[in-house]
Write a protein that holds these residues in place. Structure first.
Motif, mmCIF file in Angstrom:
data_model
loop_
_atom_site.group_PDB
_atom_site.id
_atom_site.type_symbol
_atom_site.label_atom_id
_atom_site.label_comp_id
_atom_site.label_asym_id
_atom_site.label_seq_id
_atom_site.Cartn_x
_atom_site.Cartn_y
_atom_site.Cartn_z
ATOM 1 N N GLU A 41 54.498 -17.411 24.862
ATOM 2 C CA GLU A 41 54.253 -17.002 23.451
ATOM 3 C C GLU A 41 55.124 -17.859 22.600
ATOM 4 O O GLU A 41 54.401 -18.637 21.469
ATOM 5 C CB GLU A 41 54.401 -15.510 23.104
ATOM 6 N N ILE A 42 56.243 -18.088 22.852
ATOM 7 C CA ILE A 42 57.063 -18.956 21.824
ATOM 8 C C ILE A 42 56.639 -20.324 21.727
ATOM 9 O O ILE A 42 56.561 -21.130 20.933
ATOM 10 C CB ILE A 42 58.458 -18.841 22.303
ATOM 11 N N ALA A 43 56.384 -20.773 23.192
ATOM 12 C CA ALA A 43 55.850 -22.448 23.431
ATOM 13 C C ALA A 43 54.607 -22.626 22.698
ATOM 14 O O ALA A 43 54.326 -23.544 21.797
ATOM 15 C CB ALA A 43 55.607 -22.751 25.132
ATOM 16 N N ALA A 44 53.564 -21.585 22.741
ATOM 17 C CA ALA A 44 52.187 -21.715 22.037
ATOM 18 C C ALA A 44 52.563 -21.790 20.374
ATOM 19 O O ALA A 44 51.993 -22.688 19.774
ATOM 20 C CB ALA A 44 51.468 -20.451 22.383
ATOM 21 N N THR A 45 53.375 -20.871 20.001
ATOM 22 C CA THR A 45 53.636 -20.982 18.467
ATOM 23 C C THR A 45 54.191 -22.312 18.090
ATOM 24 O O THR A 45 54.052 -22.803 16.852
ATOM 25 C CB THR A 45 54.697 -19.775 18.275
ATOM 26 N N HIS A 49 53.000 -24.977 15.560
ATOM 27 C CA HIS A 49 53.748 -25.177 14.392
ATOM 28 C C HIS A 49 53.784 -26.966 14.363
ATOM 29 O O HIS A 49 53.856 -27.482 13.462
ATOM 30 C CB HIS A 49 55.296 -24.715 14.476
ATOM 31 N N GLY A 50 53.994 -27.631 15.331
ATOM 32 C CA GLY A 50 54.115 -28.795 15.506
ATOM 33 C C GLY A 50 52.583 -29.725 15.146
ATOM 34 O O GLY A 50 52.792 -30.642 14.193
ATOM 35 N N GLU A 51 51.563 -28.892 15.393
ATOM 36 C CA GLU A 51 50.325 -29.622 14.836
ATOM 37 C C GLU A 51 50.236 -29.364 13.520
ATOM 38 O O GLU A 51 49.662 -30.383 12.684
ATOM 39 C CB GLU A 51 49.120 -28.924 15.782
ATOM 40 N N LYS A 52 50.898 -28.344 12.928
ATOM 41 C CA LYS A 52 50.629 -28.150 11.132
ATOM 42 C C LYS A 52 51.788 -29.166 10.659
ATOM 43 O O LYS A 52 51.356 -29.580 9.575
ATOM 44 C CB LYS A 52 51.302 -26.783 11.050
ATOM 45 N N ASP A 54 52.403 -32.002 11.951
ATOM 46 C CA ASP A 54 51.946 -33.402 11.949
ATOM 47 C C ASP A 54 50.720 -33.286 10.900
ATOM 48 O O ASP A 54 50.424 -34.562 10.195
ATOM 49 C CB ASP A 54 51.086 -33.680 13.355
ATOM 50 N N ALA A 55 49.950 -32.334 10.671
ATOM 51 C CA ALA A 55 49.126 -32.527 9.548
ATOM 52 C C ALA A 55 49.601 -32.552 8.201
ATOM 53 O O ALA A 55 49.387 -33.446 7.247
ATOM 54 C CB ALA A 55 48.113 -31.096 9.586
ATOM 55 N N ILE A 56 50.743 -32.072 8.021
ATOM 56 C CA ILE A 56 51.517 -31.983 6.719
ATOM 57 C C ILE A 56 51.903 -33.502 6.567
ATOM 58 O O ILE A 56 51.924 -34.090 5.512
ATOM 59 C CB ILE A 56 52.630 -31.068 6.690
ATOM 60 N N LEU A 57 52.640 -34.061 7.724
ATOM 61 C CA LEU A 57 53.223 -35.619 7.340
ATOM 62 C C LEU A 57 52.016 -36.325 7.136
ATOM 63 O O LEU A 57 52.196 -37.191 6.368
ATOM 64 C CB LEU A 57 53.907 -35.797 8.778
ATOM 65 N N GLU A 58 50.795 -36.058 7.825
ATOM 66 C CA GLU A 58 49.767 -37.149 7.567
ATOM 67 C C GLU A 58 49.274 -36.939 6.143
ATOM 68 O O GLU A 58 49.017 -37.847 5.611
ATOM 69 C CB GLU A 58 48.555 -36.799 8.507
ATOM 70 N N LEU A 59 49.302 -35.840 5.651
ATOM 71 C CA LEU A 59 48.986 -35.790 4.119
ATOM 72 C C LEU A 59 49.862 -36.393 3.304
ATOM 73 O O LEU A 59 49.507 -37.057 2.364
ATOM 74 C CB LEU A 59 48.735 -34.115 3.826
#
Length: 66
Positions: A41-45, A49-52, A54-59
């Motif tokens: 569960e922690i790994a999935a979370t 978070h990593g994907e989010k 990455d999206a923030i950095l891209e923005l």
């Protein structure tokens, strides 16, 4: 030499000890399975978070180049 009653008592005690060990092993197994599930569960979370992030950095990078 030990009497038959003494031998029987020792055998019963050893049997009780073995049963206690099996109970402890079952408890340890159940605990490890719960911990493994929690780690998944922690790994999935963390991946989410990593994907989010990455999206923030891209923005942010997109806004800096404008």
């Amino acid at each position: 030499m030990a009497s038959p009653a003494e031998i029987e008592r020792k055998v019963r005690q050893l049997d009780n000890d073995v049963q206690s060990i099996y109970e402890l092993l079952a408890t340890i197994d159940a605990t490890q399975k719960r911990q493994g599930n929690r780690l998944n569960e922690i790994a999935a979370t963390q991946a989410d978070h990593g994907e989010k992030l990455d999206a923030i950095l891209e923005l942010l990078r997109g806004n800096q180049s404008k």
